[in-house]
Write a protein that holds these residues in place. Structure first.
Motif, mmCIF file in Angstrom:
data_model
loop_
_atom_site.group_PDB
_atom_site.id
_atom_site.type_symbol
_atom_site.label_atom_id
_atom_site.label_comp_id
_atom_site.label_asym_id
_atom_site.label_seq_id
_atom_site.Cartn_x
_atom_site.Cartn_y
_atom_site.Cartn_z
ATOM 1 N N VAL A 74 50.894 -19.324 102.629
ATOM 2 C CA VAL A 74 49.469 -18.971 102.617
ATOM 3 C C VAL A 74 49.136 -18.176 101.358
ATOM 4 O O VAL A 74 48.067 -18.357 100.751
ATOM 5 N N ALA A 75 50.051 -17.301 100.933
ATOM 6 C CA ALA A 75 49.831 -16.541 99.700
ATOM 7 C C ALA A 75 49.779 -17.470 98.491
ATOM 8 O O ALA A 75 48.975 -17.267 97.573
ATOM 9 N N CYS A 76 50.617 -18.503 98.485
ATOM 10 C CA CYS A 76 50.574 -19.472 97.383
ATOM 11 C C CYS A 76 49.244 -20.202 97.357
ATOM 12 O O CYS A 76 48.664 -20.430 96.290
ATOM 13 N N SER A 77 48.745 -20.572 98.543
ATOM 14 C CA SER A 77 47.498 -21.335 98.612
ATOM 15 C C SER A 77 46.283 -20.455 98.354
ATOM 16 O O SER A 77 45.475 -20.726 97.458
ATOM 17 N N LEU A 78 46.146 -19.384 99.129
ATOM 18 C CA LEU A 78 44.969 -18.528 99.002
ATOM 19 C C LEU A 78 45.063 -17.587 97.813
ATOM 20 O O LEU A 78 44.047 -17.275 97.185
ATOM 21 N N GLY A 79 46.266 -17.127 97.507
ATOM 22 C CA GLY A 79 46.421 -16.179 96.409
ATOM 23 C C GLY A 79 46.415 -16.848 95.049
ATOM 24 O O GLY A 79 45.562 -16.565 94.206
ATOM 25 N N LEU A 80 47.357 -17.768 94.841
ATOM 26 C CA LEU A 80 47.478 -18.390 93.520
ATOM 27 C C LEU A 80 46.309 -19.321 93.213
ATOM 28 O O LEU A 80 45.732 -19.275 92.116
ATOM 29 N N TYR A 81 45.957 -20.170 94.182
ATOM 30 C CA TYR A 81 44.915 -21.169 93.912
ATOM 31 C C TYR A 81 43.502 -20.629 94.137
ATOM 32 O O TYR A 81 42.669 -20.624 93.229
ATOM 33 N N THR A 82 43.231 -20.119 95.330
ATOM 34 C CA THR A 82 41.866 -19.703 95.664
ATOM 35 C C THR A 82 41.428 -18.475 94.891
ATOM 36 O O THR A 82 40.319 -18.430 94.348
ATOM 37 N N GLN A 83 42.284 -17.456 94.820
ATOM 38 C CA GLN A 83 41.887 -16.198 94.185
ATOM 39 C C GLN A 83 42.141 -16.177 92.681
ATOM 40 O O GLN A 83 41.294 -15.741 91.909
ATOM 41 N N LEU A 84 43.318 -16.645 92.249
ATOM 42 C CA LEU A 84 43.663 -16.569 90.830
ATOM 43 C C LEU A 84 43.316 -17.844 90.066
ATOM 44 O O LEU A 84 43.366 -17.856 88.836
ATOM 45 N N GLY A 85 43.000 -18.903 90.780
ATOM 46 C CA GLY A 85 42.612 -20.143 90.122
ATOM 47 C C GLY A 85 43.754 -20.883 89.460
ATOM 48 O O GLY A 85 43.524 -21.720 88.581
ATOM 49 N N ILE A 86 44.986 -20.596 89.878
ATOM 50 C CA ILE A 86 46.153 -21.283 89.304
ATOM 51 C C ILE A 86 46.295 -22.653 89.968
ATOM 52 O O ILE A 86 46.406 -22.749 91.191
ATOM 53 N N VAL A 87 46.281 -23.704 89.159
ATOM 54 C CA VAL A 87 46.406 -25.058 89.699
ATOM 55 C C VAL A 87 47.688 -25.692 89.174
ATOM 56 O O VAL A 87 48.105 -25.444 88.049
ATOM 57 N N LEU A 88 48.290 -26.524 90.016
ATOM 58 C CA LEU A 88 49.548 -27.173 89.669
ATOM 59 C C LEU A 88 49.402 -28.690 89.598
ATOM 60 O O LEU A 88 50.389 -29.415 89.601
ATOM 61 N N ALA A 89 48.155 -29.166 89.542
ATOM 62 C CA ALA A 89 47.890 -30.597 89.432
ATOM 63 C C ALA A 89 46.662 -30.792 88.549
ATOM 64 O O ALA A 89 45.886 -29.854 88.319
#
Length: 233
Positions: A74-89
């Motif tokens: 959940v931290a990877c999804s909500l933290g990295l992507y939703t909050q920090l905007g880090i995308v892996l695709a």
């Protein structure tokens, strides 16, 4: 028997069960490579003669190993992507959401299981006689060369059995990826239970057998391999 066959056929026709298990295998394979890479670095840190590296490796292992995997994903999804905007695709891809969720799940699974890989490798290092490292140093090898040429090759051979347990745990833990929308086995199973409660026990049986088919060969092959490559002392 005819009714059972009809129910099984209708479930396989209505839901992509084989595709769900293929996604489970895909997550397992990708996360295994990631956890082996991270876990090897952590193991080197933990046996390093540098105190700061030892401390960093110990903190990572103890914190991550005692953190629920669901929380990490959940931290990877909500933290990295939703909050920090880090995308892996690639954001322009029509399958961006699916691809990004899969890669975030692989990242979380790799980071979590790396702590267990680290401890498995450290147990393998403990099987290497002290005289091996002393002999390496006596002929002028540096710490890094001793690890690469002498210690780690033997450590991996000694750690195959515990690494097999990590692989089995990783395979089963891929079910947690459903929490961030990855359509692996448990995700499809939940959907089937919701829309086909009339055959709920059959659904459980299908997925139980599926996981046994995946996990059992892993355990058998790892046991055989550990005996095959065991170092004779």
């Amino acid at each position: 028997m005819t009714t059972l066959y009809a129910d099984v056929s209708s479930l396989f026709a209505q839901y992509d069960i084989l595709g769900a298990f293929a996604m489970t295998l895909r997550l397992t394979g990708m996360a295994l490579l990631g956890s082996l890479a991270i876990g090897t670095v952590l193991a080197v840190m933990r046996i390093s003669p540098i105190p700061s590296l030892q401390l960093g490796g110990a903190i990572y292992v103890n914190v991550v190993r005692n953190t629920p995997l669901t929380l990490i994903l959940v931290a990877c999804s909500l933290g990295l992507y939703t909050q920090l905007g880090i995308v892996l695709a690639a954001s322009s891809s029509p399958t961006f959401i699916v691809d990004n969720n899969i890669r975030l799940a692989v990242l979380g699974l790799s980071a979590y299981h790396a702590s267990f890989v680290c401890e498995a490798l450290r147990s393998g290092v403990n099987t290497v006689p002290t005289g091996q490292a002393e002999a390496a140093r006596s002929i002028g090898l540096s710490f890094g060369q001793s690890l690469r040429l002498v210690i780690l090759p033997q450590a991996f051979r000694g750690a195959i059995a515990p690494l097999g347990n990590v692989v089995i745990a990783l395979t089963k833990n891929t079910t947690v990826a459903a929490t961030i929308g990855v359509a692996e086995a448990s995700y499809v199973m939940k959907e089937m239970i919701e829309f086909r409660p009339d055959v709920i026990f059959l659904v459980f049986a299908i997925f139980a057998i599926g996981f046994v088919v995946i996990v059992l060969p892993v355990g058998v092959s790892m046991t055989w391999l550990s005996r095959r490559v065991a170092v004779t002392r």
